[in-house]
Write an enzyme that holds these catalytic residues in place. Sequence first.
Site, PDB file in Angstrom:
ATOM      1  N   SER A 108     -14.896 -45.083 -11.387  1.00 36.23           N
ATOM      2  CA  SER A 108     -14.613 -44.304 -12.577  1.00 36.23           C
ATOM      3  C   SER A 108     -15.579 -44.687 -13.696  1.00 36.23           C
ATOM      4  O   SER A 108     -15.752 -45.868 -13.980  1.00 36.23           O
ATOM      5  CB  SER A 108     -13.184 -44.590 -13.015  1.00 36.23           C
ATOM      6  OG  SER A 108     -12.910 -43.858 -14.158  1.00 36.23           O
ATOM      7  N   GLY A 109     -16.237 -43.692 -14.266  1.00 36.48           N
ATOM      8  CA  GLY A 109     -17.161 -43.962 -15.364  1.00 36.48           C
ATOM      9  C   GLY A 109     -18.579 -44.223 -14.902  1.00 36.48           C
ATOM     10  O   GLY A 109     -19.463 -44.513 -15.703  1.00 36.48           O
ATOM     11  N   THR A 113     -19.311 -37.138 -12.405  1.00 33.78           N
ATOM     12  CA  THR A 113     -19.139 -35.792 -12.943  1.00 33.78           C
ATOM     13  C   THR A 113     -20.388 -35.340 -13.688  1.00 33.78           C
ATOM     14  O   THR A 113     -20.818 -34.197 -13.558  1.00 33.78           O
ATOM     15  CB  THR A 113     -17.898 -35.758 -13.845  1.00 33.78           C
ATOM     16  OG1 THR A 113     -16.796 -36.231 -13.079  1.00 33.78           O
ATOM     17  CG2 THR A 113     -17.613 -34.376 -14.341  1.00 33.78           C
ATOM     18  N   ASN A 158     -13.047 -44.703 -18.726  1.00 33.01           N
ATOM     19  CA  ASN A 158     -13.901 -43.546 -19.000  1.00 33.01           C
ATOM     20  C   ASN A 158     -13.182 -42.615 -19.963  1.00 33.01           C
ATOM     21  O   ASN A 158     -12.036 -42.248 -19.722  1.00 33.01           O
ATOM     22  CB  ASN A 158     -14.194 -42.836 -17.659  1.00 33.01           C
ATOM     23  CG  ASN A 158     -15.129 -41.664 -17.819  1.00 33.01           C
ATOM     24  OD1 ASN A 158     -15.523 -41.302 -18.929  1.00 33.01           O
ATOM     25  ND2 ASN A 158     -15.496 -41.052 -16.697  1.00 33.01           N
ATOM     26  N   SER A 161     -12.382 -39.127 -17.945  1.00 32.48           N
ATOM     27  CA  SER A 161     -12.232 -39.459 -16.531  1.00 32.48           C
ATOM     28  C   SER A 161     -11.601 -38.302 -15.758  1.00 32.48           C
ATOM     29  O   SER A 161     -10.582 -37.747 -16.173  1.00 32.48           O
ATOM     30  CB  SER A 161     -11.355 -40.704 -16.414  1.00 32.48           C
ATOM     31  OG  SER A 161     -11.241 -41.066 -15.076  1.00 32.48           O
ATOM     32  N   SER A 162     -12.232 -37.932 -14.655  1.00 34.17           N
ATOM     33  CA  SER A 162     -11.673 -36.854 -13.817  1.00 34.17           C
ATOM     34  C   SER A 162     -10.470 -37.432 -13.091  1.00 34.17           C
ATOM     35  O   SER A 162     -10.596 -38.416 -12.374  1.00 34.17           O
ATOM     36  CB  SER A 162     -12.684 -36.383 -12.783  1.00 34.17           C
ATOM     37  OG  SER A 162     -13.973 -36.346 -13.326  1.00 34.17           O
ATOM     38  N   GLY A 386     -14.609 -42.982  -6.104  1.00 36.33           N
ATOM     39  CA  GLY A 386     -15.114 -43.993  -5.178  1.00 36.33           C
ATOM     40  C   GLY A 386     -14.036 -45.025  -4.912  1.00 36.33           C
ATOM     41  O   GLY A 386     -12.910 -44.904  -5.406  1.00 36.33           O
ATOM     42  N   GLU A 388     -11.523 -47.846  -5.155  1.00 32.99           N
ATOM     43  CA  GLU A 388     -10.875 -48.389  -6.344  1.00 32.99           C
ATOM     44  C   GLU A 388     -10.152 -49.672  -5.986  1.00 32.99           C
ATOM     45  O   GLU A 388      -9.356 -49.693  -5.051  1.00 32.99           O
ATOM     46  CB  GLU A 388      -9.865 -47.383  -6.910  1.00 32.99           C
ATOM     47  CG  GLU A 388     -10.484 -46.468  -7.935  1.00 32.99           C
ATOM     48  CD  GLU A 388      -9.482 -45.544  -8.603  1.00 32.99           C
ATOM     49  OE1 GLU A 388      -9.945 -44.589  -9.234  1.00 32.99           O
ATOM     50  OE2 GLU A 388      -8.265 -45.771  -8.493  1.00 32.99           O
TER      51      GLU A 388
END
Length: 1005
Positions: A108-109, A113, A158, A161-162, A386, A388
């Site tokens: 994340s981050g 995206t 993030n 974040s998605s 990805g 985690e």
Amino acid sequence: MMESALTARDRVGVQDFVLLENYTSEAAFIENLRKRFKENLIYTYIGSVLVSVNPYKDLEIYNKNHMERYRGVNFYEVSPHIYAVADNSYRSMRTERKDQCILISGESGAGKTEASKKILQYYAITCPASEHVQTIKDRLLQSNPVLEAFGNAKTLRNDNSSRFGKYMDIQFDFKGAPVGGHIINYLLEKSRVVHQNHGERNFHIFYQLIEGGEEDLLRRLGLERNPQQYHYLVKGNCPKVSSINDRSDWKVVRKALTVIGFNDDEVEELLNIIASVLHLGNVQYGGEEGSACITSDTQIKYLARLLGVNGAVLTEALTHKKITAKGEELMSPLNMDQASSARDALSKAVYGRTFTWLVNKINFSLANKDESNKNYSVIGLLDIYGFEVFQNNSFEQFCINYCNEKLQQLFIELTLKSEQEEYEAEGITWEPVQYFNNKIICDLVEEKFKGIISILDEECLRPGDASDLTFLEKLEDTVGGHPHFVTHKLADGKTRKVMGRDEFRLQHYAGDVNYNVNGFLDKNNDLLFRNLKEVMCMSENNILTQCFDKEELSDKKRPETAATQFKTSLAKLMEILMSKEPSYVRCIKPNDSKQAGRFDEVLIRHQVKYLGLMENLRVRRAGFAYRRRYEVFLQRYKSLCPETWPNWHGKLSDGVSTLVKHLGYKPEEYKMGRSKIFIRFPKTLFATEDALETRKHGLATKLQAGWKGYSQKSKYQKLRGSAIAIQAWWRGILARRRAKRRRQAADTIRRYELFIKGFINRHKERCPENEYFLDYVRYSFLTNLRKNLPKNVLDKSWPTPPAALTEVGQLTVFMELHMEQKMIASEIFKDKKDNYPQSVSKLFLNTRLSKAGPDLSSFWAQYAVTVTKYDRKGYKARTRQLLLTANSAIIVEEGKLKQRIDYGALKGISVSSLSDGLFVLHVPSDDNKQKGDVILQSEHVIETLTKIAICADKINNINISQGSIQFTVGQGKEGVIDFTAGSELLVTKAKNGHLSVTAPRLNSR
Ligand SMILES: Nc1ncnc2c1ncn2[C@@H]1O[C@H](COP(=O)(O)OP(=O)(O)OP(=O)(O)O)[C@@H](O)[C@H]1O
Ligand SMILES: [Mg+2]
């Protein structure tokens, strides 16, 4: 790699990890990343895999110029870039007509995206487009802000974040233009709707609506402009974030919804749902222990309206549960806890299903509607979480990491497969590659009956007291012996210390992860009470009727569990990806503080490990480090061998053989394929590259000398060529001018002759001698007739009979003279002055003065006309009469002579080429009688000037100028008249002291 277009900066470290000599060393790997990151080189390859480090700052490497640089260029000719990956996939799709996919993964981050958006922008800008395609491009681009508003949130990692996985197909027609798209979403983090960790927010859309929504809209939705008012928005205690502008984002989203094709009603219904979730969050329970009731009914009122349901029914459903006992349906009251979780379950279900509806709606808008064009190629973009690993990992991490195992499996299969295929195609024997096949872990999770998901489902379905802990026990019983599975009970002493009793550990290909079983059953069940479902099925909101299908109620089967649904959708995704040629983007986040320029080695080592990058590299390097087509290799290095320099004329493979033998490559260092050379070790290539550098210096001097000579010579030749061209052109112009003049003269003479001859023979029958004359007479009559036709049928006046047509005998001397004058006018003005054509059909008269004016007969004038005279200083306009006598032109005011210009003193006449009537009579400046040149304006300028020219014998002294005319004011001073074309006639004194004349544009020239 070290190809020619690269600058020194691009050579920091290696651009491709495959060229790392020590490719098994993680330290060397990270050092290379660090070196490049310090120089803002955020991209590096592992073969065709792109590794990208989030710069957390604007690098200005994403503009149109950059896109152009990567368009249609080979991977290794330019520095690594996300555009190179995008372009490479696009080109493979077009040339090999094989579907492509780009898999983007990372924490994340890390920038997944952003990367996918860059790719989309690249296609939107560089691909061919038509009007229809432009709409699709806009919709593809605009789908992002909408999905991000509803599916992204601020997290600790993030700010944007998605919270869902996304796979997007872009469809291209045979011309390579995007014609459609399709999105599949995975596993939206619905729990965020009702709860956020400290420092995190709910989905952006809630805040956008509250901050940006118009007053009217908020009133209709019953919302206040204050996020603090809503329980669902304050859990994380962070309604405002400095990097986010909810108000302007709202505008973007609102516009994007329109681009995608939402009408106002649909937007309103969508927002009704969003608002109702906020109201649901504010529903408060009270009442006695054991049976909850709702304490305030304002929320229910709004909810009933916004959701389009009956308020009383909704209230009951939020406080009771339907049970079946002895075949009878009963409503049993819920206690406070149960009621709150029923409410939260409803919020999650409503939001989650609306999100899926939104994706479908976007898909409908992106669908390629051209039926004739179903035969498209596809590039897929996968932007998915990805690996985690947190302190506490739950059901969500389990699903996400399972997904990454599957993607790794795909990577192994496809990479090894493509390596193997390339070897086969090149006729090189395949050498088995040592790698860890993670299929064993995938099986552990997903195998039927024996896999973790099956066991979890079983626990969820089984009657009796199933709990998260019984699930853990069941796991120990069933997969306890698996080499990649450990629990506290099964672990050795050392592992036991770092594991909780409620955890199980999976040894993923990328590393070990402990999962806490708490909440697994609930999350997997994802239950919504039946009576709540029933209420929603009765909704009058069109979106909700699509989200809650009545058939769902009659379906007695249990809905699929969350894990099984995810497994099924992953299997489908693998199928989709399997049929495509993959490219990979691996994103890395350099630090946890979202800061530019900070390279946190510990954090990065962790990601390199969990992204499996070392494993990527090992697979890639298992065979050969470098491979290039023969022509590319030869072109680059041919200067290193006398036989191949400057050109090799034989077969390419022989050329390369000769070259590498000359360079002393050992047999184990390389292999020759059918069209490519394969080099095993990077050092071989580096040595060759060094040799080239040295050789270049020697060559450079030689080349320079050659180049200088060549460039001087070509410069000279260019000059000479230009001189000749100019000369020839000028001669041509002169010759054409001369020819034109001759032609005109001959024409005039011929016409004049014809006219005289015609006049003499005018009584004869039509014959070649009088043809021209008769035609002319007829023509003038008819043109004249056209303008003087009777206005109505009762009007008996008819122009004088066509004397010229019937009896030419009446043609007077006047007419003959007149025609002569017309001819002279034509000579002077035809094609030179804009208002000449208008004068052709008008008779020239000898006087233009009205009979009522003063008697001027004493002047014996041959021609008289009213003119406007402009004085030379203030350009004041005065009405005068111009008379032409035998010897001079006279200017008269009210019958009194004001000025006389002897023809002998008239130097020349100037007039503009435009449609105005101004002209200047030039007189010598030393003539004391005159006060300078005379500026006059006549409404019959062609006639007036023709008459002057004839009387003064100045036919050849009329100067027709473009732009401006200079005149003398007297005593050597000069004045200027500027002429411009415009809409109407205007004569004014300009600021610069010039007389400015605007002449109307006429279309007749
Ligand atoms: N190439 C880039 N250039 C500049 N900034 C970037 C780039 N990539 C990412 N960022 C910054 O990093 C932030 C996070 O990136 P992004 O949202 O793409 O992460 P992500 O991998 O999708 O994370 P998540 O899994 O949480 O959705 C962006 O908002 C942006 O500020
Ligand atoms: Mg994202």
